[in-house]
Write an enzyme that holds these catalytic residues in place. Sequence first.
Site, mmCIF file in Angstrom:
data_model
loop_
_atom_site.group_PDB
_atom_site.id
_atom_site.type_symbol
_atom_site.label_atom_id
_atom_site.label_comp_id
_atom_site.label_asym_id
_atom_site.label_seq_id
_atom_site.Cartn_x
_atom_site.Cartn_y
_atom_site.Cartn_z
ATOM 1 N N PRO A 192 0.616 -0.833 0.202
ATOM 2 C CA PRO A 192 -0.398 -0.058 -0.118
ATOM 3 C C PRO A 192 0.281 0.945 0.211
ATOM 4 C CG PRO A 192 -0.492 -1.594 1.798
ATOM 5 C CD PRO A 192 0.671 -2.344 0.976
ATOM 6 N N ASP A 232 -10.203 2.004 -25.225
ATOM 7 C CA ASP A 232 -11.427 1.584 -23.631
ATOM 8 C C ASP A 232 -10.888 2.494 -23.258
ATOM 9 O OD1 ASP A 232 -9.106 -1.516 -23.389
ATOM 10 O OD2 ASP A 232 -8.140 1.052 -22.902
HETATM 11 CL CL1 6GU Z 1 -0.546 -3.964 -3.522
HETATM 12 N N1 6GU Z 1 -1.185 -4.486 -0.626
HETATM 13 C C1 6GU Z 1 -2.040 -4.545 0.269
HETATM 14 N N2 6GU Z 1 -1.225 -5.332 1.136
HETATM 15 N N3 6GU Z 1 -2.870 -3.656 -0.153
HETATM 16 C C2 6GU Z 1 -2.492 -2.614 -1.112
HETATM 17 C C3 6GU Z 1 -2.208 -2.594 -1.756
HETATM 18 C C4 6GU Z 1 -1.433 -3.821 -2.233
HETATM 19 N N4 6GU Z 1 -2.852 -1.512 -2.917
HETATM 20 C C5 6GU Z 1 -4.222 -0.837 -2.240
HETATM 21 N N5 6GU Z 1 -3.840 -2.233 -1.260
#
Ligand code: 6GU
Length: 252
Positions: A88, A168
Amino acid sequence: MKFTVLTIFPEMFSALLRGGIVGRAIEHQHISVEPINIRDFAKDRHRTVDDRPYGGGCGMVMKPEPMAEAIRHARKKDPEACTLLLTPQGQLFNQRVAQELAGYPGLILVCGRYEGIDERVREHLVDNELSIGDYVLTGGELAAMVVIDAVSRLIPGTLGSEHSAQEDSFSTGLLEYPQYTRPRSFEGTNVPEVLLSGDHGAIRQWRRQASLVRTVLKRPDLLMDQPLTTGDLEFMKKLQQDIKTIIEKHCE
Ligand code: 6GU
């Protein structure tokens, strides 16, 4: 395109590999997807991949040694690949990033789990970090599947007609125009007359204008740095003038 996925849940990817357009692209050898179990690189009898965080705190951290071994193994097999950590904290994944990634011969997608991965792996063994949005998933696996899906459909041959990916949303920079199929009348609503006319010029113009209106209403931000044609601008000016006239009429 060769995707290598490093994960402690390789079985999560079986649905992606079997079905749909990604499954067909694998069958036709436009892409390959190889999930590799990080646990296979653990050295101890229990095949441990996580441990308690130094400094205390709740949750577990993925141990550096099995992850490092797994990444080195994947890199050795695909030296030209770009190594990406799904987290994230990463760069936000979007269509532009998907286009960029589609240019690599291979991608190594590293899926973190638990509370995170050891910082030293992140620092030294990955080229870039990707997030698929501002929310927290329990692991990078679903994010890796999102990346594989979005990148795969940009690889020549994966979509039935080469045309589809160019038309698209986000490639034209606009949201897609409304689509209709039979029947002509459904629960009291008819298909727009122009689409039945056979006039291809008129149909193209109607679709472009429908895309513009949709984008203005739902995602005006997309139009800010998007090249618009003089036809687009004339259409929008006319719309603006019509709206102005209506407002004035109601205010007098
Ligand atoms: Cl890539 N990993 C995790 N654990 N949570 C996320 C993410 C990735 N992208 C958004 N939330």
